[in-house]
Design a protein around this motif. Structure first.
Motif, short mmCIF file in Angstrom:
data_model
loop_
_atom_site.label_atom_id
_atom_site.label_comp_id
_atom_site.label_asym_id
_atom_site.label_seq_id
_atom_site.Cartn_x
_atom_site.Cartn_y
_atom_site.Cartn_z
N VAL A 237 1.73 -21.47 8.55
CA VAL A 237 1.99 -21.94 6.89
C VAL A 237 2.13 -20.67 6.04
O VAL A 237 2.88 -20.36 4.88
CB VAL A 237 0.77 -22.82 6.28
N ILE A 238 1.16 -19.58 6.17
CA ILE A 238 1.25 -18.28 5.31
C ILE A 238 2.46 -17.86 5.51
O ILE A 238 3.11 -17.20 4.61
CB ILE A 238 0.02 -17.51 5.64
N ASP A 239 2.63 -17.69 6.84
CA ASP A 239 4.29 -16.92 7.30
C ASP A 239 5.16 -17.57 6.32
O ASP A 239 6.42 -17.03 5.93
CB ASP A 239 4.60 -16.88 8.74
N LEU A 240 5.34 -19.25 6.56
CA LEU A 240 6.44 -19.87 5.72
C LEU A 240 6.44 -19.45 4.62
O LEU A 240 7.65 -19.40 3.84
CB LEU A 240 6.43 -21.09 6.16
N LEU A 241 5.13 -19.51 3.77
CA LEU A 241 5.22 -19.30 2.24
C LEU A 241 5.56 -17.92 2.10
O LEU A 241 6.65 -17.78 0.94
CB LEU A 241 3.63 -19.49 1.76
N LYS A 242 5.31 -16.85 2.55
CA LYS A 242 5.68 -15.64 2.31
C LYS A 242 7.14 -15.44 2.48
O LYS A 242 7.66 -14.76 1.79
CB LYS A 242 4.99 -14.66 3.46
N THR A 243 7.80 -15.99 3.56
CA THR A 243 9.19 -16.06 3.77
C THR A 243 9.94 -16.79 2.66
O THR A 243 11.06 -16.20 2.39
CB THR A 243 9.58 -16.68 5.22
N SER A 244 9.37 -17.81 1.96
CA SER A 244 10.02 -18.38 1.14
C SER A 244 10.05 -17.55 -0.18
O SER A 244 10.49 -17.96 -1.35
CB SER A 244 9.36 -20.05 0.86
N GLY A 245 9.27 -16.39 -0.43
CA GLY A 245 9.24 -15.73 -1.45
C GLY A 245 7.63 -15.87 -2.13
O GLY A 245 7.70 -15.26 -3.30
N TYR A 246 6.89 -16.61 -1.76
CA TYR A 246 5.65 -16.75 -2.45
C TYR A 246 4.86 -15.59 -2.36
O TYR A 246 4.52 -15.05 -1.50
CB TYR A 246 4.73 -18.05 -1.68
N ASN A 247 4.28 -15.25 -3.76
CA ASN A 247 3.33 -14.13 -3.88
C ASN A 247 2.27 -14.33 -4.53
O ASN A 247 1.73 -13.57 -5.29
CB ASN A 247 4.16 -13.08 -4.35
N GLY A 248 1.90 -15.69 -4.64
CA GLY A 248 0.85 -15.94 -5.31
C GLY A 248 -0.85 -15.84 -4.71
O GLY A 248 -0.91 -15.29 -3.58
N TYR A 249 -1.51 -16.49 -5.05
CA TYR A 249 -3.14 -16.49 -4.49
C TYR A 249 -3.20 -17.37 -3.56
O TYR A 249 -2.54 -18.70 -3.29
CB TYR A 249 -4.09 -16.47 -5.85
N TYR A 250 -4.02 -17.01 -2.76
CA TYR A 250 -4.61 -18.21 -1.62
C TYR A 250 -5.91 -18.37 -1.83
O TYR A 250 -6.84 -17.81 -1.88
CB TYR A 250 -4.46 -17.60 -0.37
N GLY A 251 -6.31 -19.62 -2.27
CA GLY A 251 -7.51 -20.05 -2.75
C GLY A 251 -8.42 -20.60 -1.44
O GLY A 251 -7.81 -21.29 -0.78
N ILE A 252 -9.48 -19.85 -1.17
CA ILE A 252 -10.29 -20.34 0.14
C ILE A 252 -11.11 -21.49 -0.27
O ILE A 252 -12.16 -21.42 -1.01
CB ILE A 252 -10.97 -19.11 0.43
N GLU A 253 -10.72 -22.63 0.15
CA GLU A 253 -11.33 -24.00 -0.13
C GLU A 253 -12.29 -24.27 1.00
O GLU A 253 -11.88 -24.82 2.03
CB GLU A 253 -10.59 -24.93 -0.50
N TYR A 254 -13.59 -23.82 0.71
CA TYR A 254 -14.46 -23.97 1.99
C TYR A 254 -15.86 -24.56 1.72
O TYR A 254 -16.67 -24.28 0.66
CB TYR A 254 -14.85 -22.53 2.46
N THR A 255 -16.27 -25.87 2.30
CA THR A 255 -17.45 -26.59 2.12
C THR A 255 -18.35 -26.50 3.04
O THR A 255 -18.82 -27.66 3.43
CB THR A 255 -16.74 -28.20 1.52
N ALA A 256 -18.80 -25.33 3.40
CA ALA A 256 -19.90 -25.37 4.44
C ALA A 256 -21.09 -25.71 3.80
O ALA A 256 -21.51 -25.68 2.46
CB ALA A 256 -20.05 -23.73 4.84
N GLN A 257 -22.03 -26.18 4.84
CA GLN A 257 -23.31 -26.81 4.44
C GLN A 257 -24.36 -25.64 5.00
O GLN A 257 -24.19 -25.32 6.21
CB GLN A 257 -23.80 -28.09 4.91
N GLY A 258 -25.43 -25.71 4.31
CA GLY A 258 -26.64 -24.82 4.84
C GLY A 258 -26.29 -23.53 4.67
O GLY A 258 -25.77 -22.94 3.85
N ASP A 259 -26.47 -22.69 5.81
CA ASP A 259 -26.28 -21.04 5.76
C ASP A 259 -24.88 -20.75 6.02
O ASP A 259 -24.30 -21.12 7.18
CB ASP A 259 -27.17 -20.56 6.95
N HIS A 260 -24.16 -20.62 5.02
CA HIS A 260 -22.69 -20.57 5.02
C HIS A 260 -22.11 -19.10 5.22
O HIS A 260 -21.00 -19.06 5.40
CB HIS A 260 -22.26 -21.11 3.45
N SER A 261 -22.95 -18.10 4.80
CA SER A 261 -22.39 -16.85 5.16
C SER A 261 -21.54 -16.49 6.21
O SER A 261 -20.39 -15.91 5.99
CB SER A 261 -23.28 -15.68 4.81
N PRO A 262 -21.96 -16.53 7.47
CA PRO A 262 -21.45 -16.18 8.54
C PRO A 262 -19.91 -16.92 8.62
O PRO A 262 -19.00 -16.25 9.03
CB PRO A 262 -22.14 -16.46 9.72
#
Length: 275
Positions: A237-262
Motif C-alpha cells: 500500500v505504501i508503495d502504491l501511495l508513493k507511486t501515485s504521488g502521495y507525499n503526506g503523513y502516515y499516521g500510526i494508529e495503534y491500540t496496544a493494551q498494557g506494556d505497549h513500548s516494544p
C-alpha cells in the motif's frame, strides 16, 4: 525516523494527558502528532489547545492532522455538529492543516444501520457539507477515510464524494475498507492522486468474535492486531501511495493494551523501513 511518520494513537495505560502524548512522540522519535478527541482533548477546549500547541512547539512536535470520533447521523446530530465545529477551532489553534472526522462509526452491527441507510446517508452528507464550509472559513480542509457501513467500500466512498460536492481530501485508512468487503490496494488504485493523509494499522478477519471486533458486511469480524501481524499488505500500500504521488503523513494508529513500548517500537521500525 522518517519525517512523514506521525504518531496517532489512543491512550495507553501510562498516558493520561495530551502533554504526555507529546512526550511520547518525542520518546518514540517521531516529529509529528495526529491529534485525537481523547484524553483531556475531550471535551474540546481552545484554551487547552493553545497550551498544548505551546508545549509541542517547545518539543519540536507539530500536528499533522486532527481527528474526531463522532456520530453525525443520530437524533442529536445538530448538537454533535456544533461540538465538531469547536474541534475545528482546536485544530486551527494546534496548527493542523486538516480536520478529519467520522460520520457514522458508532454502529457495530450492519443490521442496526442499513435499514435506515438512505436517511442516515443524507444526514451525513448534510453534516459533511456544513463542517467543510465552516472549516474552510477558518483555513482548514476536511478530510475523510472510508468508514463504517455507509461511507465505505469503493462504490460507497465514491458516492459520498460525488454527493458532497466539496473539495474534501481523501484519507487512505489501510484497514477500514475490509469492513465493506473491498481491499485497500483496490481502494488506493481507485482514488490515486487524491490522497492527502494515511492511517496505518493492521487487522485480522475471523468467523467468530473473541476480541469484540466490528462485524463486516460479509458477516466476519474485524479485529485490530499489532502492525505487521495481520492481513493488510502495508508495504504494498505504501508503495502504491508513493507511486501515485502521495507525499503526506502516515499516521500510526495503534491500540496496544498494557506494556505497549516494544510493539510500538516494532511498528514504527517496520513503517520506517517500508518508507
Amino acid at each position: 525516523m522518517n519525517e512523514k511518520i506521525s504518531f496517532y494513537a489512543p491512550p495507553f495505560s501510562t498516558i493520561k494527558t495530551y502533554r504526555e502524548m507529546v512526550d511520547a512522540a518525542v520518546e518514540y522519535g517521531v516529529s509529528s502528532l495526529e491529534g485525537f478527541s481523547i484524553l483531556d482533548f475531550d471535551p474540546p477546549s481552545v484554551e487547552l489547545a493553545k497550551e498544548i500547541r505551546e508545549y509541542a512547539d517547545s518539543k519540536n512536535i507539530i500536528f499533522s492532522c486532527f481527528s474526531v470520533y463522532i456520530n453525525l447521523v443520530g437524533e442529536d446530530r445538530k448538537e454533535k455538529l456544533e461540538k465538531l465545529k469547536k474541534y475545528a477551532d482546536m485544530a486551527k489553534v494546534l496548527g493542523s492543516p486538516y480536520l478529519h472526522h467520522t460520520i457514522a462509526c458508532e454502529f457495530s452491527d450492519p443490521n442496526k444501520v442499513l435499514p435506515y441507510k438512505e436517511a442516515f446517508f443524507d444526514y451525513g452528507i448534510e453534516a459533511v457539507r456544513n463542517i467543510y464550509d465552516y472549516a474552510a472559513s477558518i483555513g482548514l480542509r476536511t478530510i475523510y477515510e472510508e468508514q463504517g457501513y455507509l461511507f465505505n467500500g469503493i462504490k460507497g466512498y465514491e458516492r459520498m464524494l460525488n454527493a458532497v460536492n466539496r473539495d474534501v481530501g481523501v484519507v487512505a485508512d489501510v484497514a477500514n475498507i475490509y469492513q465493506a468487503g473491498d481491499t485497500i490496494t483496490d481502494f488506493v488504485k481507485a482514488f490515486a492522486g487524491r490522497f492527502v493523509h494515511a492511517h496505518i494499522k493492521d487487522i485480522t478477519l475471523t468467523e467468530t468474535n473473541p476480541g469484540g471486533g466490528l462485524k463486516t458486511l460479509q458477516g466476519t469480524y474485524m479485529n485490530e492486531v499489532p502492525i505487521g501481524e495481520g492481513i493488510v499488505p502495508i508495504k504494498e500500500v505504501i508503495d502504491l501511495l508513493k507511486t501515485s504521488g502521495y507525499n503526506g503523513y502516515y499516521g500510526i494508529e495503534y491500540t496496544a493494551q498494557g506494556d505497549h513500548s516494544p510493539l510500538v517500537n516494532k511498528a514504527l521500525s517496520l513503517i520506517d523501513s517500508w518508507l
